[in-house]
Design a protein around this motif. Structure first.
Motif, short mmCIF file in Angstrom:
data_model
loop_
_atom_site.label_atom_id
_atom_site.label_comp_id
_atom_site.label_asym_id
_atom_site.label_seq_id
_atom_site.Cartn_x
_atom_site.Cartn_y
_atom_site.Cartn_z
N SER A 43 35.24 4.60 32.17
CA SER A 43 34.20 4.05 31.50
C SER A 43 33.59 5.23 30.13
N MET A 46 36.74 5.80 27.85
CA MET A 46 36.97 4.86 26.71
C MET A 46 35.68 4.95 25.60
N GLU A 49 36.91 8.14 23.50
CA GLU A 49 37.83 7.72 22.57
C GLU A 49 37.39 6.93 21.37
N ALA A 50 36.61 5.93 21.54
CA ALA A 50 36.12 5.09 20.63
C ALA A 50 35.30 5.85 19.73
N LEU A 112 42.82 -3.82 24.92
CA LEU A 112 43.01 -2.45 25.55
C LEU A 112 44.44 -2.16 25.56
N ARG A 115 45.54 -1.06 22.16
CA ARG A 115 45.17 0.55 21.94
C ARG A 115 45.85 1.56 22.88
N THR A 191 42.71 7.20 32.03
CA THR A 191 41.65 8.27 31.94
C THR A 191 41.85 9.44 31.35
N LEU A 194 43.12 9.04 27.59
CA LEU A 194 41.96 8.88 26.56
C LEU A 194 40.97 10.24 26.35
N SER A 376 34.68 -1.94 30.88
CA SER A 376 34.58 -0.86 30.27
C SER A 376 34.99 -0.60 28.71
N ARG A 377 36.09 -1.65 28.61
CA ARG A 377 36.58 -1.77 27.15
C ARG A 377 35.52 -2.47 26.43
N ALA A 380 32.79 -0.03 25.27
CA ALA A 380 33.05 0.78 24.36
C ALA A 380 32.99 0.13 22.86
#
Length: 402
Positions: A43, A46, A49-50, A112, A115, A191, A194, A376-377, A380
């Motif tokens: 989590s 992500m 990264e976002a 996801l 990405r 993980t 990311l 989690s996506r 994000a």
């Protein structure tokens, strides 16, 4: 501040595969940033990264280190099917909201996968179909109704009666729903990839660092740490998984215990190596790794006692292996890996995502349920939009005050 848990015990299958190292620094002085992320599991990664993709300055901390919490123990069935069937969820929250929650979950899996491809992260990703088998919760007739509910929501679903199910997949059940578009991957490699991408964009990663207190004002949030330095941020994102923080509302969630096994690599699996899970309680789920191991889990118990949980590993592993053997007698179902861990669930099967009530600068990601990576996506996307001054149209579906 934090309820600490022994999140997993045993040897998860992902220890057989080397994930890239994620370098972290030492926090030796007070620091400031746009966004502080507490937690460096899937989590937190992500989120990092976002947010860095949106040009935010980001600091991540974790009291263990990257990849060392629940992420290492997940079985990583990344699917859009929410724990609560669409027909059941419709009765709980209304047909319109239930349909939108399922659509957003399906979109998150697609986003996801896209990405991961865009960033070039090597995490063994593969698309796979899935089978939802009739069981003790939904029998064949109820499963047919569930397939129709999904179709009416614009979500692809094919109902298979027993003969086509046996013919195509070699499974003896009264019926099943066949779905497409889910993905399998290595959660530790994802993980790490990311977090490394966030590092490229100048994120700062500190570990081991434990947050001990949070104080927020109208303009900023201050987070004290065990060794003394304070981190001041415009926003804080709590991505601490099943280790609940006092400031997070006691929403309709609970933390329970679960178990899983993985076999040795095998040449002959089952047609399409589809995800398999049951409409049963307790349920069973099955997936394959890229090199032919079979991951199988379930047998969840409604308690949170790490000592008792750990003592059951041998017994639960034998039960899971026996169930797998009944489903696929041709497999070598002997456990090569066996592990147990804490697992969060909610009444509706939906996560809690967003700003904490009365604390608009503190955001929480509680992606509980069997769709943790999918949720989690979604988190994000929703939280990065909120911090960027935008509003996600589905934010209220997952908000704490919904």
């Amino acid at each position: 501040m934090l309820r600490k848990l022994d999140l997993s015990t045993g040897r998860p299958v992902w220890s057989a595969y080397r994930a890239p190292a994620v370098p972290t620094g030492s926090l030796t002085r007070d620091v400031k940033t746009d966004v502080l992320i507490v937690g460096m599991g899937i989590s937190g990664a992500m989120m990092a990264e976002a947010l860095t993709a949106g040009a935010h300055a980001v600091i991540c901390i974790d009291r263990r280190g990257p990849l060392k919490g629940s992420t290492a123990a997940t079985t990583a069935l990344v699917q859009f099917e929410i724990d609560q069937p669409l027909s059941t969820l419709s009765r709980m929250i209304g047909k319109g909201q239930a349909r939108q929650a399922w659509r957003r979950s399906r979109l998150a899996v697609s986003n996801l996968a896209a990405r991961i491809a865009e960033l070039g992260i090597n995490c063994g990703i593969g698309r796979t179909q899935s089978l939802y088998l009739a069981g003790t919760v939904l029998g064949p007739s109820e499963l047919r109704d569930e397939a129709e509910a999904r179709q009416m929501a614009g979500i692809g679903a094919t109902y298979l009666t027993s003969a086509p199910l046996a013919g195509a997949f070699g499974i003896d059940r009264g019926g099943a729903i066949l779905s497409h578009g889910n993905i399998a991957l290595d959660p530790r490699k994802l993980t790490a990839g990311l977090l490394l991408k966030a590092l490229e964009r100048k994120a700062r990663l500190y570990a081991p660092v434990e947050a001990t207190a949070i104080e927020d004002s109208a303009d900023e949030v201050g987070v004290a740490t065990t060794d003394g330095p304070t981190i001041t941020a415009r926003h804080v994102v709590l991505a601490t998984g099943y280790e609940l923080i006092d400031i997070v509302p006691a929403a309709a969630h609970r933390v329970i215990s679960t178990w899983a096994i993985a076999t040795c690599p095998q040449r002959k699996l089952w047609p399409g190596a589809a995800f398999i899970w049951e409409a049963s309680d307790p349920y069973l789920y099955v997936r394959a790794t890229a090199d032919g191991r079979v991951i199988c889990g379930g047998e969840d118990e409604e308690f949170l006692d790490e000592t008792r949980r750990d003592k059951l590993i041998a017994d639960k592993s034998a039960r899971i292996a026996a169930k797998l053997d009944l489903m696929f007698p041709h497999l070598d179902t002997r456990p090569d890996f066996a592990w147990t861990g804490s697992f969060g669930t909610t009444t509706t099967g939906l996560p809690y995502i967003g700003a904490i009530p009365r604390h608009p600068r503190i955001h929480a990601v509680m992606g509980y349920g069997g769709n943790g990576i999918t949720f989690s996506r979604i988190a994000a996307e929703i939280i990065s939009a909120s911090i960027g001054g935008l509003e996600d149209t589905d934010a209220n579906l997952f908000a704490f005050n919904r």
